[in-house]
Each structure stands twice: as structure tokens, then as C-alpha cells.
Design a protein around this motif. Sequence first.
Motif, PDB file in Angstrom:
ATOM      1  N   THR A  45       0.819  -1.208   0.000  1.00 28.43           N
ATOM      2  CA  THR A  45       0.000   0.000   0.000  1.00 28.43           C
ATOM      3  C   THR A  45       0.862   1.271   0.000  1.00 28.43           C
ATOM      4  OG1 THR A  45      -0.136   0.321   2.405  1.00 28.43           O
ATOM      5  CG2 THR A  45      -1.667  -1.275   1.418  1.00 28.43           C
ATOM      6  N   THR A  46       0.181   2.398  -0.009  1.00 28.51           N
ATOM      7  CA  THR A  46       0.867   3.692   0.041  1.00 28.51           C
ATOM      8  C   THR A  46       0.810   4.295   1.447  1.00 28.51           C
ATOM      9  OG1 THR A  46      -1.169   4.792  -0.662  1.00 28.51           O
ATOM     10  CG2 THR A  46       0.435   4.204  -2.386  1.00 28.51           C
ATOM     11  N   ARG A  47       0.481   3.459   2.434  1.00 25.99           N
ATOM     12  CA  ARG A  47       0.440   3.930   3.824  1.00 25.99           C
ATOM     13  C   ARG A  47       1.157   2.929   4.719  1.00 25.99           C
ATOM     14  NH1 ARG A  47      -3.116   0.565   6.146  1.00 25.99           N
ATOM     15  NH2 ARG A  47      -4.697  -0.366   4.835  1.00 25.99           N
ATOM     16  N   ALA A  48       1.643   3.385   5.838  1.00 28.18           N
ATOM     17  CA  ALA A  48       2.304   2.505   6.798  1.00 28.18           C
ATOM     18  C   ALA A  48       1.258   1.597   7.455  1.00 28.18           C
ATOM     19  CB  ALA A  48       3.020   3.324   7.860  1.00 28.18           C
ATOM     20  N   ILE A  49       1.674   0.372   7.799  1.00 27.66           N
ATOM     21  CA  ILE A  49       0.778  -0.590   8.442  1.00 27.66           C
ATOM     22  C   ILE A  49       1.422  -1.065   9.741  1.00 27.66           C
ATOM     23  CG2 ILE A  49      -0.317  -2.859   8.262  1.00 27.66           C
ATOM     24  CD1 ILE A  49      -0.512  -2.416   5.253  1.00 27.66           C
ATOM     25  N   ASP A  50       0.670  -0.974  10.819  1.00 28.61           N
ATOM     26  CA  ASP A  50       1.129  -1.443  12.125  1.00 28.61           C
ATOM     27  C   ASP A  50       0.973  -2.965  12.171  1.00 28.61           C
ATOM     28  OD1 ASP A  50       1.722  -1.943  14.776  1.00 28.61           O
ATOM     29  OD2 ASP A  50       0.273  -0.513  15.575  1.00 28.61           O
ATOM     30  N   LEU A  51       2.088  -3.691  12.277  1.00 30.12           N
ATOM     31  CA  LEU A  51       2.063  -5.152  12.287  1.00 30.12           C
ATOM     32  C   LEU A  51       2.059  -5.744  13.693  1.00 30.12           C
ATOM     33  CD1 LEU A  51       4.580  -5.975   9.384  1.00 30.12           C
ATOM     34  CD2 LEU A  51       2.087  -5.744   9.284  1.00 30.12           C
ATOM     35  N   GLU A  52       1.879  -4.929  14.698  1.00 26.05           N
ATOM     36  CA  GLU A  52       1.841  -5.410  16.082  1.00 26.05           C
ATOM     37  C   GLU A  52       0.810  -6.531  16.222  1.00 26.05           C
ATOM     38  OE1 GLU A  52       2.813  -5.815  20.008  1.00 26.05           O
ATOM     39  OE2 GLU A  52       3.763  -4.343  18.708  1.00 26.05           O
ATOM     40  N   GLY A  53       1.268  -7.695  16.704  1.00 23.32           N
ATOM     41  CA  GLY A  53       0.383  -8.822  16.930  1.00 23.32           C
ATOM     42  C   GLY A  53       0.120  -9.694  15.721  1.00 23.32           C
ATOM     43  N   TRP A  54       0.616  -9.315  14.551  1.00 24.90           N
ATOM     44  CA  TRP A  54       0.478 -10.154  13.359  1.00 24.90           C
ATOM     45  C   TRP A  54       1.352 -11.396  13.546  1.00 24.90           C
ATOM     46  CZ3 TRP A  54      -0.825  -8.242   7.973  1.00 24.90           C
ATOM     47  CH2 TRP A  54      -1.688  -7.135   8.026  1.00 24.90           C
ATOM     48  N   THR A  55       0.997 -12.475  12.863  1.00 24.11           N
ATOM     49  CA  THR A  55       1.776 -13.700  12.978  1.00 24.11           C
ATOM     50  C   THR A  55       2.193 -14.232  11.619  1.00 24.11           C
ATOM     51  OG1 THR A  55      -0.221 -15.089  12.976  1.00 24.11           O
ATOM     52  CG2 THR A  55       0.674 -14.431  15.136  1.00 24.11           C
ATOM     53  N   VAL A  56       3.336 -14.910  11.631  1.00 20.22           N
ATOM     54  CA  VAL A  56       3.819 -15.690  10.491  1.00 20.22           C
ATOM     55  C   VAL A  56       3.898 -17.116  10.998  1.00 20.22           C
ATOM     56  CG1 VAL A  56       5.754 -16.117   8.929  1.00 20.22           C
ATOM     57  CG2 VAL A  56       5.100 -13.771   9.496  1.00 20.22           C
ATOM     58  N   LYS A  57       3.381 -18.041  10.194  1.00 20.13           N
ATOM     59  CA  LYS A  57       3.271 -19.425  10.646  1.00 20.13           C
ATOM     60  C   LYS A  57       3.560 -20.361   9.481  1.00 20.13           C
ATOM     61  CE  LYS A  57      -0.222 -22.099  13.154  1.00 20.13           C
ATOM     62  NZ  LYS A  57      -1.573 -22.036  13.697  1.00 20.13           N
ATOM     63  N   ASP A  58       4.110 -21.533   9.792  1.00 18.86           N
ATOM     64  CA  ASP A  58       4.294 -22.548   8.765  1.00 18.86           C
ATOM     65  C   ASP A  58       3.225 -23.627   8.920  1.00 18.86           C
ATOM     66  OD1 ASP A  58       5.204 -24.102  10.946  1.00 18.86           O
ATOM     67  OD2 ASP A  58       6.724 -25.066   9.716  1.00 18.86           O
ATOM     68  N   LYS A  59       3.251 -24.610   8.020  1.00 15.11           N
ATOM     69  CA  LYS A  59       2.243 -25.664   8.008  1.00 15.11           C
ATOM     70  C   LYS A  59       2.269 -26.492   9.297  1.00 15.11           C
ATOM     71  CE  LYS A  59       2.859 -28.951   4.983  1.00 15.11           C
ATOM     72  NZ  LYS A  59       2.934 -29.705   3.732  1.00 15.11           N
ATOM     73  N   THR A  60       3.451 -26.678   9.879  1.00 14.29           N
ATOM     74  CA  THR A  60       3.587 -27.453  11.111  1.00 14.29           C
ATOM     75  C   THR A  60       2.979 -26.733  12.301  1.00 14.29           C
ATOM     76  OG1 THR A  60       5.623 -28.417  10.262  1.00 14.29           O
ATOM     77  CG2 THR A  60       5.281 -28.571  12.625  1.00 14.29           C
ATOM     78  N   GLY A  61       2.993 -25.410  12.275  1.00 17.62           N
ATOM     79  CA  GLY A  61       2.442 -24.629  13.377  1.00 17.62           C
ATOM     80  C   GLY A  61       3.454 -23.753  14.086  1.00 17.62           C
ATOM     81  N   TYR A  62       4.727 -23.775  13.621  1.00 16.52           N
ATOM     82  CA  TYR A  62       5.698 -22.849  14.196  1.00 16.52           C
ATOM     83  C   TYR A  62       5.204 -21.438  13.926  1.00 16.52           C
ATOM     84  CZ  TYR A  62       8.827 -26.885  14.357  1.00 16.52           C
ATOM     85  OH  TYR A  62       9.371 -28.111  14.610  1.00 16.52           O
TER      86      TYR A  62
END
Length: 132
Positions: A45-62
Motif C-alpha cells: 500500500t501507500t500507507r504505513a501498516i502497524d504489524l503489532e500482533g500479526w503472525t507468520v506461521k508454517d504448516k507445522t504450526g511454528y
Amino acid sequence: MFVPSLPAHAAPAVQITKVYYDSPGKDLRSNSSLNGEYVTLYNATTRAIDLEGWTVKDKTGYTYTIKGVILDAKKKLPIRSGQGRDGTSTMYWGRRAYVWNNDEDVAYVRNARGKLIDSCSYDSTRYDYKNC
């Protein structure tokens, strides 16, 4: 004759653009090898996004939970599997073991409410990374 067009699916605001799942060299679990494996998020996007609390996860669940990051417009953020000092341009999962399988896996990014924003899957031992 008028034919209405179907609505186009909008690209997600935050996208997974790359999963580097097979770090260079032998998998010896050294911190530099662990940090050779990463997933990259991109703010489309053309605006900043607050990623606080967002998650990255793999298929295993890490799961990695993002803390204290505002991703500026049109900027990328690699999240490396190993240890390091988090900054505005790179985050570190802090693991002592690999996250991404070298043959197949799926990377997911979810917002702070748990809604799936984007995902990227791969199924190949021929390459070391996937551009999503």
C-alpha cells in the motif's frame, strides 16, 4: 451489448513475497545458517501498516508473533529464523532450529485478529526459495 465485469480480487495489503526455505550450505543449525532461511513480507500500500500482533506461521504450526513494527509503504520486512537484534529492516524469529521444510511447506501471515491475509506454498527440492 453491455457485459458487466466481475469484481477483481484486490491484492492483500501485506504480501508474502519470498520464502527462502533452504539456506545456503549444509544445514548445521548454526545461527548464520538459520538466518539464511527467511520469509519476506511486503507492504503493497501507500500507507504505513502497524504489524503489532500479526503472525507468520508454517504448516507445522511454528509461529512468530510480530512486535513493535510499523511497516512503511512499499517496504519489505524479512523475518529470519535464527537469532539477532530486531530492527526496522529485519526481524529474527529467535529459533535454534529450522522453520521451513526444504521440500514443501506453506507460509501464512495473519493480522492481529487472526484473519488470514496471505499465504505462499512451495513443493520443490530443485530450488532454495520461492518468490510468491
